[in-house]
Design an enzyme around this catalytic site. Sequence first.
Site, PDB file in Angstrom:
ATOM      1  N   ASN A   9       2.849  19.057  57.969  1.00  0.00           N
ATOM      2  CA  ASN A   9       1.843  18.304  57.355  1.00  0.00           C
ATOM      3  C   ASN A   9       2.736  18.064  55.830  1.00  0.00           C
ATOM      4  O   ASN A   9       2.746  19.003  55.074  1.00  0.00           O
ATOM      5  CB  ASN A   9       0.535  19.227  57.026  1.00  0.00           C
ATOM      6  CG  ASN A   9      -0.324  18.509  56.150  1.00  0.00           C
ATOM      7  OD1 ASN A   9      -0.271  17.277  55.722  1.00  0.00           O
ATOM      8  ND2 ASN A   9      -1.505  19.131  55.659  1.00  0.00           N
ATOM      9  N   TRP A  10       2.847  16.988  55.683  1.00  0.00           N
ATOM     10  CA  TRP A  10       3.591  16.421  54.534  1.00  0.00           C
ATOM     11  C   TRP A  10       2.739  16.409  53.272  1.00  0.00           C
ATOM     12  O   TRP A  10       3.186  16.356  52.057  1.00  0.00           O
ATOM     13  CB  TRP A  10       4.549  15.223  54.347  1.00  0.00           C
ATOM     14  CG  TRP A  10       5.484  15.294  55.458  1.00  0.00           C
ATOM     15  CD1 TRP A  10       6.173  16.264  56.224  1.00  0.00           C
ATOM     16  CD2 TRP A  10       6.322  14.081  56.003  1.00  0.00           C
ATOM     17  NE1 TRP A  10       7.169  15.797  56.912  1.00  0.00           N
ATOM     18  CE2 TRP A  10       7.331  14.390  56.731  1.00  0.00           C
ATOM     19  CE3 TRP A  10       6.265  12.648  55.395  1.00  0.00           C
ATOM     20  CZ2 TRP A  10       8.304  13.672  57.146  1.00  0.00           C
ATOM     21  CZ3 TRP A  10       7.186  11.642  56.091  1.00  0.00           C
ATOM     22  CH2 TRP A  10       8.323  12.322  56.781  1.00  0.00           C
ATOM     23  N   LYS A  11       1.325  16.490  53.544  1.00  0.00           N
ATOM     24  CA  LYS A  11       0.438  16.155  52.459  1.00  0.00           C
ATOM     25  C   LYS A  11       0.880  15.063  51.669  1.00  0.00           C
ATOM     26  O   LYS A  11       1.203  14.103  52.316  1.00  0.00           O
ATOM     27  CB  LYS A  11       0.322  17.495  51.329  1.00  0.00           C
ATOM     28  CG  LYS A  11       0.299  18.770  52.367  1.00  0.00           C
ATOM     29  CD  LYS A  11      -0.327  19.972  51.571  1.00  0.00           C
ATOM     30  CE  LYS A  11      -0.158  21.469  52.159  1.00  0.00           C
ATOM     31  NZ  LYS A  11      -1.048  22.441  52.062  1.00  0.00           N
ATOM     32  N   HIS A  96      -8.942  19.464  57.462  1.00  0.00           N
ATOM     33  CA  HIS A  96      -8.085  20.203  56.753  1.00  0.00           C
ATOM     34  C   HIS A  96      -8.906  20.831  55.718  1.00  0.00           C
ATOM     35  O   HIS A  96      -9.663  20.187  54.994  1.00  0.00           O
ATOM     36  CB  HIS A  96      -6.987  19.234  56.176  1.00  0.00           C
ATOM     37  CG  HIS A  96      -5.700  20.355  55.376  1.00  0.00           C
ATOM     38  ND1 HIS A  96      -6.005  20.664  54.490  1.00  0.00           N
ATOM     39  CD2 HIS A  96      -4.640  20.668  56.175  1.00  0.00           C
ATOM     40  CE1 HIS A  96      -4.862  21.643  54.226  1.00  0.00           C
ATOM     41  NE2 HIS A  96      -4.102  21.369  55.265  1.00  0.00           N
ATOM     42  N   GLU A  98      -8.312  21.022  52.419  1.00  0.00           N
ATOM     43  CA  GLU A  98      -8.105  20.358  51.372  1.00  0.00           C
ATOM     44  C   GLU A  98      -9.158  19.315  51.487  1.00  0.00           C
ATOM     45  O   GLU A  98      -9.811  18.808  50.389  1.00  0.00           O
ATOM     46  CB  GLU A  98      -6.559  19.993  50.998  1.00  0.00           C
ATOM     47  CG  GLU A  98      -5.798  21.070  50.635  1.00  0.00           C
ATOM     48  CD  GLU A  98      -4.365  20.980  50.924  1.00  0.00           C
ATOM     49  OE1 GLU A  98      -3.628  19.834  51.370  1.00  0.00           O
ATOM     50  OE2 GLU A  98      -3.723  22.093  51.138  1.00  0.00           O
ATOM     51  N   GLU A 167      -6.415  28.169  60.211  1.00  0.00           N
ATOM     52  CA  GLU A 167      -5.724  28.016  58.636  1.00  0.00           C
ATOM     53  C   GLU A 167      -6.576  28.872  57.703  1.00  0.00           C
ATOM     54  O   GLU A 167      -7.546  28.180  57.159  1.00  0.00           O
ATOM     55  CB  GLU A 167      -5.412  26.621  58.250  1.00  0.00           C
ATOM     56  CG  GLU A 167      -4.657  25.861  59.115  1.00  0.00           C
ATOM     57  CD  GLU A 167      -3.934  24.896  58.347  1.00  0.00           C
ATOM     58  OE1 GLU A 167      -2.507  24.728  58.070  1.00  0.00           O
ATOM     59  OE2 GLU A 167      -4.672  23.853  57.845  1.00  0.00           O
ATOM     60  N   GLY A 173      -0.716  27.431  51.220  1.00  0.00           N
ATOM     61  CA  GLY A 173       0.117  26.626  50.007  1.00  0.00           C
ATOM     62  C   GLY A 173       0.230  27.745  48.862  1.00  0.00           C
ATOM     63  O   GLY A 173       0.479  27.636  47.706  1.00  0.00           O
ATOM     64  N   SER A 211       1.049  29.086  54.910  1.00  0.00           N
ATOM     65  CA  SER A 211       2.287  29.562  54.469  1.00  0.00           C
ATOM     66  C   SER A 211       3.508  30.002  55.654  1.00  0.00           C
ATOM     67  O   SER A 211       3.871  31.174  55.355  1.00  0.00           O
ATOM     68  CB  SER A 211       2.185  30.693  53.571  1.00  0.00           C
ATOM     69  OG  SER A 211       1.426  30.344  52.154  1.00  0.00           O
ATOM     70  N   GLY A 232       3.011  23.458  56.234  1.00  0.00           N
ATOM     71  CA  GLY A 232       2.858  22.570  55.059  1.00  0.00           C
ATOM     72  C   GLY A 232       4.180  22.460  54.254  1.00  0.00           C
ATOM     73  O   GLY A 232       5.074  21.802  54.650  1.00  0.00           O
ATOM     74  N   GLY A 233       4.208  23.352  53.177  1.00  0.00           N
ATOM     75  CA  GLY A 233       5.633  23.264  52.316  1.00  0.00           C
ATOM     76  C   GLY A 233       6.724  23.342  52.946  1.00  0.00           C
ATOM     77  O   GLY A 233       7.558  22.651  52.809  1.00  0.00           O
TER      78      GLY A 233
HETATM   79  C1  PEP Z   1      -1.030  23.170  55.577  1.00  0.00           C
HETATM   80  O1  PEP Z   1      -1.141  22.278  54.655  1.00  0.00           O
HETATM   81  O2  PEP Z   1      -1.859  22.627  56.686  1.00  0.00           O
HETATM   82  C2  PEP Z   1      -0.359  24.532  55.213  1.00  0.00           C
HETATM   83  C3  PEP Z   1      -0.433  25.400  56.226  1.00  0.00           C
HETATM   84  O3  PEP Z   1       0.316  24.314  54.250  1.00  0.00           O
HETATM   85  P1  PEP Z   1       1.240  25.576  53.569  1.00  0.00           P
HETATM   86  O4  PEP Z   1       2.202  25.900  54.755  1.00  0.00           O
HETATM   87  O5  PEP Z   1       2.077  25.100  52.746  1.00  0.00           O
HETATM   88  O6  PEP Z   1       0.526  26.888  53.382  1.00  0.00           O
END
Ligand code: PEP
Length: 249
Positions: A9-11, A96, A98, A167, A173, A211, A232-233
């Site tokens: 997930n590049w966000k 999600h 966010e 999640e 994040g 994470s 994500g990251g």
């Molecule tokens: C996400 O955005 O779904 C996510 C899991 O982010 P991260 O891996 O950065 O926690």
Amino acid sequence: MKKKLIAGNWKMNGSLASNEALLRAVLDGMAQQAPACDVAVAAPAPYLAQVQALTAGSSLAVAAQDVSAHEAGAYTGEVSAAMLKEFSVRYVLVGHSERRQYHHENDSLVAIKAQRALAAGITPIVCLGETMQEREAGLTEAVVKRQLAAVIHLNGHCISEIVVAYEPVWAIGTGLTATPEQAQEVHAVLRSQLAAATEQPDRIRLLYGGSMNAGNAAALLAQPDIDGGLIGGASLKAPDFLQIIASAK
Ligand code: PEP
């Protein structure tokens, strides 16, 4: 046996130049070592055409980060499921945290978005999870079951076509990760909830997100009910993303 799914997930990150460099590096890595899992990247909407072009003919699937709950019409700024389909979008994130947090998306809206995706032949990746406050209050199970129940209620007849991503909000994040045991415990709850809704609960892939990184992926992915990851990251760094893909056997 179902393949695991690793979805990046590049966000709201990237540019034409950086996406190309990242995708070329990921595709190179996947060509050198064929993944044992399915792989997707969820790009911001303006870059879907670029991702579609760069991944054409590869096993890297295009994903989107959101979809409108409406079919078409006067909904300025929205992107419909039919539009996503034109860009070869195979998966779309819905709900999600966010989106739930910053755009006030509730359980019933998320369920409608999943329905729109399914109707267009796109697999929704239904994201759910509890906040730290909810976990500390002992509400984790009740929260995730409520979130999933809304999606089952509206999409019961094709529920085996969805992907679920657990999640925990406190892990997204933040660098905090659920332990493999914590994640497995919630995944087992979700699996039994799905078992009441479909005869094929094992067909449904349950991803962990929060994470996940090159160092912790293998232990999380070794859990019996963890069928992949939403990243994500770490999906923005090709070596890390490739390492996670390699951990998904
Ligand atoms: C996400 O955005 O779904 C996510 C899991 O982010 P991260 O891996 O950065 O926690």
